[in-house]
Design a protein around this motif. Structure first.
Motif, short mmCIF file in Angstrom:
data_model
loop_
_atom_site.label_atom_id
_atom_site.label_comp_id
_atom_site.label_asym_id
_atom_site.label_seq_id
_atom_site.Cartn_x
_atom_site.Cartn_y
_atom_site.Cartn_z
N GLU A 115 0.91 -1.01 0.59
CA GLU A 115 0.16 -0.04 -0.17
C GLU A 115 0.88 1.07 -0.07
OE1 GLU A 115 -3.47 -0.45 2.64
OE2 GLU A 115 -2.56 -2.19 3.34
N THR A 117 1.43 5.21 -0.02
CA THR A 117 0.39 6.49 -0.01
C THR A 117 1.60 7.70 -0.27
OG1 THR A 117 -0.69 5.43 1.48
CG2 THR A 117 -0.72 7.66 1.37
N GLU A 121 -0.44 11.76 -7.60
CA GLU A 121 -0.43 10.72 -8.27
C GLU A 121 1.33 10.06 -8.84
OE1 GLU A 121 -2.01 7.09 -9.88
OE2 GLU A 121 -3.34 8.57 -8.69
N GLU A 146 -1.43 -1.29 -4.51
CA GLU A 146 -2.16 -0.40 -4.32
C GLU A 146 -2.56 0.99 -3.55
OE1 GLU A 146 -5.62 -0.63 -0.73
OE2 GLU A 146 -5.63 -2.37 -1.92
N THR A 147 -2.66 2.16 -4.60
CA THR A 147 -1.70 3.73 -4.17
C THR A 147 -2.82 4.46 -3.62
OG1 THR A 147 -2.48 3.98 -6.71
CG2 THR A 147 0.14 3.22 -6.01
N HIS A 148 -2.24 5.45 -3.05
CA HIS A 148 -3.62 6.23 -2.29
C HIS A 148 -2.80 7.30 -2.16
CE1 HIS A 148 -5.37 2.80 -0.29
NE2 HIS A 148 -4.59 2.76 -0.08
N ASP A 150 -1.85 10.99 -0.59
CA ASP A 150 -2.49 11.99 0.74
C ASP A 150 -1.46 13.55 0.71
OD1 ASP A 150 -2.40 13.31 3.26
OD2 ASP A 150 -1.36 11.51 4.23
#
Length: 185
Positions: A115, A117, A121, A146-148, A150
């Motif tokens: 994951e 963050t 992008e 899995e990108t987020h 913040d």
């Protein structure tokens, strides 16, 4: 994705059943794609999850809605599995079962979930570089990112692989610098 107690047992049992069904019929990739699609639909529509969770709604209505939403885009075994969940009053666990299925499939395929963050992008080159670094760190065969986003990170990334967290963000570096300065002063 482990949940505690009875709920965790339900999620694991049904996810394992779906995985076994997919393996026995050589449709693991198809069912994996179906599960990803279902999770996408549930994420986009909290109303659908509420609908499925509502015990006052008739099972036949839940089946009809799921058939309309998924149509022929999912394998018949996946569609039947969802109907079994409705019949056994386990449809409210659909999201958890799908996530547990993904975890079991990753383990089977020796894939790790990272994951990531970031402040904005990531480019494809940055994602590929991160995959290579995570592969080197974990020794896994594949990496699923899995990108987020913040914006408070300012810059850099925070990577979570299981319980391990690698904070390479500007905010994290500033926090560590602040701690060092406070211990010196």
């Amino acid at each position: 994705m482990k949940e505690g107690g009875v709920k965790g047992e339900i999620l694991e049992r049904y996810a394992q059943a779906l995985l076994s069904l997919a393996q026995d019929n050589n449709i693991l990739d198809q069912v994996g794609n179906d599960v990803n699609s279902i999770l996408g639909v549930l994420k986009e529509s909290p109303d659908l999850q509420e609908f499925l969770d509502n015990p006052l709604i008739k099972p036949a209505d839940k089946k009809a809605v799921m058939n309309r939403i998924l149509g022929d885009s999912v394998h018949p075994y996946t569609r039947n599995f969802i109907q079994v969940l409705v019949d056994r009053r386990r449809i409210m666990f659909l999201e958890g079962i799908c996530k547990e299925f993904q975890a079991l499939l990753r383990k089977l395929n020796q894939t790790v979930l990272a994951e990531v963050t970031s402040a904005r992008e990531l480019t494809d080159d940055q994602k590929n570089s991160l995959r290579e670094k995570v592969l080197a760190m974990t020794g896994a065969r594949q990496v699923e990112l899995e990108t987020h986003i913040d914006p408070e990170l300012i810059g850099g990334v925070v990577i979570r692989i299981g319980s391990q967290v690698i904070d390479a963000s500007l905010r994290g570096q500033l926090r560590r610098l602040s701690l060092r300065l406070n211990t010196v002063a």
